[in-house]
Enzyme design. Structure first.
Site, PDB file in Angstrom:
ATOM      1  CD  GLU A   1      -2.861  -1.115   2.557  1.00 59.07           C
ATOM      2  OE1 GLU A   1      -2.718  -0.193   3.030  1.00 59.07           O
ATOM      3  OE2 GLU A   1      -3.771  -2.010   2.633  1.00 59.07           O
TER       4      GLU A   1
ATOM      5  CG  HIS B   1      -8.362   6.565   2.857  1.00 58.95           C
ATOM      6  ND1 HIS B   1      -8.342   6.276   1.674  1.00 58.95           N
ATOM      7  CD2 HIS B   1      -7.576   5.787   3.454  1.00 58.95           C
ATOM      8  CE1 HIS B   1      -7.546   5.152   1.453  1.00 58.95           C
ATOM      9  NE2 HIS B   1      -7.475   4.811   2.486  1.00 58.95           N
TER      10      HIS B   1
ATOM     11  NE  ARG C   1      -3.815   5.321   4.308  1.00 58.56           N
ATOM     12  CZ  ARG C   1      -4.526   4.498   5.183  1.00 58.56           C
ATOM     13  NH1 ARG C   1      -4.890   4.997   6.361  1.00 58.56           N
ATOM     14  NH2 ARG C   1      -4.803   3.224   4.945  1.00 58.56           N
TER      15      ARG C   1
ATOM     16  CG  HIS D   1      -9.093   6.541   6.863  1.00 60.21           C
ATOM     17  ND1 HIS D   1     -10.301   5.547   6.950  1.00 60.21           N
ATOM     18  CD2 HIS D   1      -8.161   5.930   7.172  1.00 60.21           C
ATOM     19  CE1 HIS D   1      -9.774   4.438   6.961  1.00 60.21           C
ATOM     20  NE2 HIS D   1      -8.362   4.465   6.949  1.00 60.21           N
TER      21      HIS D   1
ATOM     22  NE  ARG E   1      -4.259   4.485  10.469  1.00 60.51           N
ATOM     23  CZ  ARG E   1      -4.504   3.786   9.520  1.00 60.51           C
ATOM     24  NH1 ARG E   1      -3.908   2.728   9.069  1.00 60.51           N
ATOM     25  NH2 ARG E   1      -5.825   4.032   8.759  1.00 60.51           N
TER      26      ARG E   1
END
Length: 430
Positions: A111, A226, A267, A328, A363
């Site tokens: 990811e 997000h 992100r 998110h 994160r």
């Protein structure tokens, strides 16, 4: 309802359930949840759970986590989380959790923000697989009782010690649950935002309680957006398009069907690029295309995403889908140490409710489930090692007349949390 217990846990997400399961069965545990037990954000996790693949991967995994967090992370917490990842995965598998395999070995996906594949997954519903299995085990335990549709509205205190919680049932009737140890595992704050991937009932109740009782908070301004939620005009929670879709090769297009960003950056970087592109295009979304992913891989790895997009009128195997950033995750929260302990004796915080600094300012994808489980287990171990002293007589006093207007408490809590986020933003900008 139980009026006295040994451990009370607020929340039925992965952190709360795992914490309960790691406490010996001779301890009486009460768990409450604001909604149905399965309606936690942990159930919604699509991408996966990170795992250190080998010692050779440690430096890379550590750097990826620190870089994503803008080096605001707590290095000790990051190392502890990574080093414990394989043990956590082994425990999950003992509970019956299934991860994808290829030729007898773990299958890993990648990811955004990860320099290499290190994420275990179960189709695109790993959160449901993990949290669902944990809930099944919790429901088998005779020492654990779950109360659904029961919300925490306050805590019971005697001096600097937490002695349990005040709850309200679905009819708004207040009651006290006294406990020698209290664990906040209440999730995030998405219900405070217009666009969020969170369940709307997650409104930062524990944060509000902490503010009222001067329990230490940390990094409340670190709120993650997000990059890719499915654009829809329908009200309610926004459907997340997992980061692993981009990890497998999906790309982002502007209105002219041109790529405008490296989709595998962290992100916050991708979110910023999308927001700038939407402003430039004058559109409320950008396009996400899975054209570079083989159809069989899309159907095999992302069946839930495929089905949800079909319900909105989009066939991801044949066309682009509109996506937009949405709130998110909260990296900040109630400050906790590496054992989940807060600034108030007898009170622990784990999962998204807590902040031990592991995520820093942003994160890294798929670290949330791992972080929740690692530190929930450490909290459970610390609770077991802590002296099980009797509650003081003063803690037996409860004043239900202070909790007659639940809606007023809700409104005041929302304002308290949002004000604290803005206050910390200004403080960090100075």
């Amino acid at each position: 309802m139980e009026r006295e217990t040994e451990v009370v846990i607020v929340g039925t997400g992965a952190a709360g359930l795992f914490c309960a399961l790691q406490i010996p069965e001779n301890r009486k545990i009460t768990i409450i949840t604001k909604d149905a037990a399965e309606n936690s954000d942990s159930f919604l996790a699509q991408g996966g759970i990170c795992m250190l693949r080998s010692e050779e991967d440690f430096k890379s995994y550590y750097e990826d986590t620190m870089k994503a967090g803008h080096y605001k992370n707590n290095p000790e917490a990051v190392e502890l989380m990574i080093r414990n990842s394989r043990e956590i995965v082994d425990i999950l598998m003992e509970y019956g959790v299934e991860f994808e395999h290829q030729k007898g070995e773990f299958a890993f996906t990648r990811e955004g923000g990860h320099s290499k594949p290190r994420i275990l997954f179960h189709e695109d519903v790993v959160g449901k697989e993990i949290t669902g299995k944990l809930l099944e085990w919790v429901e088998k335990r005779s020492n654990i009782t779950i109360y659904e549709y029961t919300e925490m509205i306050d805590i019971l205190c005697e001096g600097e010690r937490c002695c349990g919680i005040v709850v309200a049932d679905a009819q708004g009737q207040a009651a006290a649950i006294r406990a020698k140890h209290t664990v906040f595992a209440c999730g995030g704050i998405g219900g405070l935002y217009q666009y969020s991937t969170n369940f709307p009932h997650l409104t930062g109740d524990a944060i509000a309680v902490a503010l009222r009782h001067k329990i230490q908070l940390k990094d409340m301004n670190y709120v993650q957006i997000h990059p890719t939620t499915l654009y829809s005009k329908k009200a309610g929670r926004k459907f997340l398009i997992s980061e692993s879709v981009r990890g497998e090769g999906a790309v982002l297009y502007n209105e002219k069907m041109e790529r405008f960003v490296d989709e595998l950056q962290p992100r916050d970087v991708v979110t910023s690029a999308i927001e700038k592109q939407m402003e430039k295009d004058g559109k409320p979304f950008v396009w996400l295309s899975m054209e570079h992913i083989p159809k069989e891989d899309i159907l095999g790895h992302f069946p839930n995403i495929c089905q949800r997009c079909l319900e909105e009128g989009y066939d991801v195997t044949r066309e682009c889908i509109p996506v937009v950033p949405g709130q998110h995750y909260l990296m900040g929260g109630i400050q906790s140490d590496l054992n989940g302990k807060t600034s108030m004796r007898g009170l622990y915080a784990v999962g998204e409710t807590s902040c031990n600094g592991v995520h820093g300012a942003n994160r890294l994808a798929s670290n949330s489930l791992l972080e929740s489980l690692v530190f929930a287990r450490r909290a459970a171990q610390n609770i077991q090692d802590d002296p099980w002293q009797e509650l003081p007589e003063e803690a037996m006093v409860f004043h239900p007349e202070n909790y007659t207007d639940i809606e007023k408490i809700h409104q005041e809590n929302r304002e308290l949390v949002l004000q604290e986020i803005e206050r910390m933003k200004k403080e960090y900008e100075q």
